[in-house]
Motif scaffolding. Structure first.
Motif, PDB file in Angstrom:
ATOM      1  N   PHE A  13      -1.683  -2.006  -6.893  1.00  0.00           N
ATOM      2  CA  PHE A  13      -1.177  -3.267  -6.369  1.00  0.00           C
ATOM      3  C   PHE A  13      -2.282  -4.338  -6.711  1.00  0.00           C
ATOM      4  N   VAL A  14      -1.967  -5.280  -7.300  1.00  0.00           N
ATOM      5  CA  VAL A  14      -2.881  -6.237  -7.762  1.00  0.00           C
ATOM      6  C   VAL A  14      -2.702  -7.459  -7.347  1.00  0.00           C
ATOM      7  N   VAL A  15      -3.706  -8.551  -6.768  1.00  0.00           N
ATOM      8  CA  VAL A  15      -3.537  -9.852  -6.397  1.00  0.00           C
ATOM      9  C   VAL A  15      -4.615 -10.691  -7.258  1.00  0.00           C
ATOM     10  N   GLU A  16      -4.476 -11.785  -7.422  1.00  0.00           N
ATOM     11  CA  GLU A  16      -5.386 -12.532  -8.239  1.00  0.00           C
ATOM     12  C   GLU A  16      -6.418 -13.495  -6.995  1.00  0.00           C
ATOM     13  N   GLU A  17      -7.482 -13.496  -7.453  1.00  0.00           N
ATOM     14  CA  GLU A  17      -8.520 -14.261  -6.822  1.00  0.00           C
ATOM     15  C   GLU A  17      -9.525 -14.741  -7.650  1.00  0.00           C
ATOM     16  N   GLU A  18      -9.438 -16.109  -7.445  1.00  0.00           N
ATOM     17  CA  GLU A  18     -10.564 -16.994  -8.534  1.00  0.00           C
ATOM     18  C   GLU A  18     -10.459 -16.590 -10.015  1.00  0.00           C
ATOM     19  N   TYR A  19      -9.091 -16.494 -10.421  1.00  0.00           N
ATOM     20  CA  TYR A  19      -8.795 -16.272 -11.705  1.00  0.00           C
ATOM     21  C   TYR A  19      -9.005 -14.888 -12.194  1.00  0.00           C
ATOM     22  N   ASP A  20      -9.342 -13.943 -11.199  1.00  0.00           N
ATOM     23  CA  ASP A  20      -9.439 -12.564 -11.509  1.00  0.00           C
ATOM     24  C   ASP A  20      -8.281 -11.734 -11.057  1.00  0.00           C
ATOM     25  N   ALA A  21      -7.902 -10.642 -11.726  1.00  0.00           N
ATOM     26  CA  ALA A  21      -7.005  -9.754 -11.286  1.00  0.00           C
ATOM     27  C   ALA A  21      -7.770  -8.625 -10.327  1.00  0.00           C
ATOM     28  N   VAL A  22      -7.399  -8.393  -8.755  1.00  0.00           N
ATOM     29  CA  VAL A  22      -8.264  -7.712  -8.203  1.00  0.00           C
ATOM     30  C   VAL A  22      -7.424  -6.662  -7.655  1.00  0.00           C
ATOM     31  N   TYR A  23      -7.876  -5.367  -7.951  1.00  0.00           N
ATOM     32  CA  TYR A  23      -7.201  -4.038  -7.178  1.00  0.00           C
ATOM     33  C   TYR A  23      -7.110  -4.205  -5.715  1.00  0.00           C
ATOM     34  N   LEU A  24      -5.817  -4.307  -4.906  1.00  0.00           N
ATOM     35  CA  LEU A  24      -6.026  -4.157  -3.656  1.00  0.00           C
ATOM     36  C   LEU A  24      -5.684  -2.554  -3.176  1.00  0.00           C
ATOM     37  N   HIS A  25      -4.775  -1.947  -4.042  1.00  0.00           N
ATOM     38  CA  HIS A  25      -4.171  -0.591  -3.429  1.00  0.00           C
ATOM     39  C   HIS A  25      -4.278   0.125  -4.810  1.00  0.00           C
ATOM     40  N   ARG A  26      -4.406   1.304  -4.709  1.00  0.00           N
ATOM     41  CA  ARG A  26      -4.477   2.042  -6.010  1.00  0.00           C
ATOM     42  C   ARG A  26      -4.043   3.475  -5.401  1.00  0.00           C
ATOM     43  N   ASP A  54     -12.369   7.854  -8.561  1.00  0.00           N
ATOM     44  CA  ASP A  54     -12.846   6.226  -8.516  1.00  0.00           C
ATOM     45  C   ASP A  54     -11.549   5.535  -8.030  1.00  0.00           C
ATOM     46  N   THR A  55     -11.609   5.090  -6.776  1.00  0.00           N
ATOM     47  CA  THR A  55     -10.233   4.488  -6.335  1.00  0.00           C
ATOM     48  C   THR A  55     -10.074   3.014  -7.160  1.00  0.00           C
ATOM     49  N   MET A  56     -11.046   2.650  -7.532  1.00  0.00           N
ATOM     50  CA  MET A  56     -11.111   1.338  -8.071  1.00  0.00           C
ATOM     51  C   MET A  56     -10.792  -0.111  -7.197  1.00  0.00           C
ATOM     52  N   LYS A  81       0.870  -1.113   0.097  1.00  0.00           N
ATOM     53  CA  LYS A  81       0.174   0.035   0.084  1.00  0.00           C
ATOM     54  C   LYS A  81       0.865   1.036  -0.147  1.00  0.00           C
ATOM     55  N   ARG A  82       1.606   1.421   1.082  1.00  0.00           N
ATOM     56  CA  ARG A  82       2.582   2.434   0.991  1.00  0.00           C
ATOM     57  C   ARG A  82       3.525   2.589  -0.401  1.00  0.00           C
ATOM     58  N   LYS A  83       4.064   1.501  -0.688  1.00  0.00           N
ATOM     59  CA  LYS A  83       4.712   1.576  -1.991  1.00  0.00           C
ATOM     60  C   LYS A  83       3.913   2.218  -3.190  1.00  0.00           C
ATOM     61  N   VAL A  84       2.753   1.764  -3.397  1.00  0.00           N
ATOM     62  CA  VAL A  84       1.806   2.266  -4.352  1.00  0.00           C
ATOM     63  C   VAL A  84       1.803   3.669  -4.214  1.00  0.00           C
ATOM     64  N   PHE A  85       1.651   4.041  -2.981  1.00  0.00           N
ATOM     65  CA  PHE A  85       1.464   5.615  -3.031  1.00  0.00           C
ATOM     66  C   PHE A  85       2.765   6.232  -3.321  1.00  0.00           C
ATOM     67  N   GLU A  86       3.639   5.888  -2.617  1.00  0.00           N
ATOM     68  CA  GLU A  86       4.956   6.613  -3.280  1.00  0.00           C
ATOM     69  C   GLU A  86       5.269   6.549  -4.658  1.00  0.00           C
ATOM     70  N   LEU A  87       4.876   5.321  -5.290  1.00  0.00           N
ATOM     71  CA  LEU A  87       5.000   5.367  -6.802  1.00  0.00           C
ATOM     72  C   LEU A  87       4.243   6.279  -7.395  1.00  0.00           C
ATOM     73  N   GLY A  88       3.098   6.365  -6.806  1.00  0.00           N
ATOM     74  CA  GLY A  88       2.171   7.580  -7.632  1.00  0.00           C
ATOM     75  C   GLY A  88       2.864   8.879  -7.396  1.00  0.00           C
ATOM     76  N   GLN A  89       3.299   9.233  -6.445  1.00  0.00           N
ATOM     77  CA  GLN A  89       3.659  10.607  -6.084  1.00  0.00           C
ATOM     78  C   GLN A  89       4.993  10.591  -6.871  1.00  0.00           C
ATOM     79  N   GLU A  90       5.941  10.012  -6.844  1.00  0.00           N
ATOM     80  CA  GLU A  90       7.129  10.072  -7.543  1.00  0.00           C
ATOM     81  C   GLU A  90       7.050   9.939  -9.047  1.00  0.00           C
ATOM     82  N   THR A  91       6.145   9.098  -9.697  1.00  0.00           N
ATOM     83  CA  THR A  91       5.879   9.324 -10.975  1.00  0.00           C
ATOM     84  C   THR A  91       4.872  10.306 -11.767  1.00  0.00           C
ATOM     85  N   ASP A  92       3.887  10.476 -10.744  1.00  0.00           N
ATOM     86  CA  ASP A  92       2.645  11.393 -10.976  1.00  0.00           C
ATOM     87  C   ASP A  92       2.110  10.559 -12.067  1.00  0.00           C
ATOM     88  N   GLU A  93       2.002   9.265 -11.694  1.00  0.00           N
ATOM     89  CA  GLU A  93       1.022   8.286 -12.883  1.00  0.00           C
ATOM     90  C   GLU A  93       0.415   7.753 -11.901  1.00  0.00           C
TER      91      GLU A  93
END
Lengths: 253, 253
Positions: free
Chosen positions: A108-121, A127-129, A92-104
DNA sequence: CGGTTGCGTTTCACTATCCGGAACATTGAT
DNA sequence: ATCAATGTTCCGGATAGTGAAACGCAACCG
């Protein structure tokens, strides 16, 4: 009538299904009135009324100014899933840092039942998704996870979920997917070249625990105009750094 | 039998209550087996089995290696609540920035049913506390919110929830609370002086929308040793800046 | 190797309880 | 005052959830 059908239809408790039908209705549109929920769920008014009474009594739904809203008590239950593993919280923290540093936008995504699920964004305020599910084969992060699986599991994924086409660039052929996954394995990262949505590109790397268990995928995405060949290298190296930091955090607290 | 009792006990659908009893059991301890859930919920085994079958079928619960886990599908429902207002989402970012800049724990709290509920938090990796509920009168952030209410509402709060003692510093007297809230109103921020937990202090300010609606409270907290008189000023001014930034974000996107 | 224990699963008869149409109460607008 | 629309309550009926008990399956152990 009989227990099983073709697939497996109405197992278990239909009352519970009704309850969740109501919750799902409130998810997609908050502040609904009883009659509005009645229309959307196609359940009789008195049934909706009774279920809502139960849910509000338990605090999972809140009534305010005549409308019904999902209560914060559900948050307490589901938040558990985002902190199931320490690595998730570190990510979670790294996602935030990445966003701040790159401005993109970052994720962070994990898999559940063959779906990609957004855990952090990190990204737009609208929309946080978080919790949204996407087809794995059409996302950089999804492909990163697929690339860690053996052929059997990938084949099972393809069979169960299919390789639906979303844009003209989507990989819809199993052999092409196998090739792509080979490439991902070799280079250690995946790219989404407008495969899920036109004009949308992304880069992702896998995140591992100190004992090499796969945690999920860390990624950056944004408009195709900014995700050109020459920035890939920078993004990938940033992502790798952060993935490494998560690993180190897990190893040495 | 008859609809109402002393309080108001068994309204509505008892089946739904059973379903959520199971989910709550999984919240507090993930990876439980059917028999373990049976013990904890005091529901018959076959009932637990049937409910779990329904929940896994719907994807709200996941079975893995013989244990049951809360599924990420619930996350999608509850995340809605954290983004109900744009201000909530804006606050998320500010909480993170505060945490990074001060190297203390930070939080954004809203009120629901007279509880202070954590919506966003920056801090230890072990426990994010999001969704956790705390008594409003013993938290800096809770007092900030109480201070925005009129006397009647505060009185109702006191009557309904009581002023439970948590430490020797907890405000348990309604008059003392009124005084404290006056002070908070005057100075524009609240302090938690080990009122909820010994050794734990905090500072919080209110967050308003451009049209002066109260959104919630933004706060910092940490060990008493670091939250001395002389740092209050710095923390408060930081918090005020961030609260102002949220306001501006809402006004001008 | 039988025996046993502990677990998930299934069965089944019972009736609690969920259901839902319809009547009733309430609100607000015209 | 009338009407429309919504929330609330009622109640008979049968659906469907219930739970004790039996079953099947492993793992464990004497």
């Amino acid at each position: 009538m009989t227990a099983e059908r073709d697939g497996e239809a109405d197992t278990g408790v239909s009352t519970t299904r009704k309850t969740f039908a109501i919750l799902e209705a409130l998810k997609s549109e908050e502040g609904l009135t009883i009659t509005e929920i009645t229309e959307r769920t196609e359940l009789p008014k008195s049934t909706v009324y009774r279920h809502l009474a139960t849910l509000t009594d338990m605090g999972y739904v809140i009534e305010r100014e005549g409308g019904y809203y999902i209560g914060l008590r559900l948050l307490e239950i589901s938040e558990q899933t985002r902190n199931r593993k320490t690595g998730y919280t570190a990510a979670k923290r790294k996602v935030f840092e990445l966003g701040q540093e790159t401005d993109e936008r970052s994720l962070f995504v994990v898999e559940e039942e063959y779906d990609a699920v957004y855990l952090h964004r990190y990204g737009s305020l609208a929309d946080t998704m978080i919790g949204k599910r996407r087809p794995m084969h059409s996302l950089a992060s999804g492909k990163v996870i697929l690339a860690e699986w053996d052929d059997d599991r990938v084949a099972d994924f393809v069979e169960r979920k299919g390789l639906g086409r979303h844009t003209s660039n989507t990989i819809t052929d199993p052999d092409a997917l196998a090739e792509e996954l080979d490439r991902v394995r070799k280079q250690g990262y995946a790219i989404n070249d407008e495969e899920y949505m036109d004009g949308l590109c992304g880069v992702a790397v896998p995140v591992h625990t100190p004992d090499d268990e796969l945690l999920g995928a860390l990624g950056l995405f944004g408009p195709a105009s900014r995700f050109t060949e020459d920035v890939h290298e920078e993004f990938v190296s940033r992502l790798r750094d952060k993935a490494g930091e998560i690993r180190v955090t897990l190893a040495y607290g």
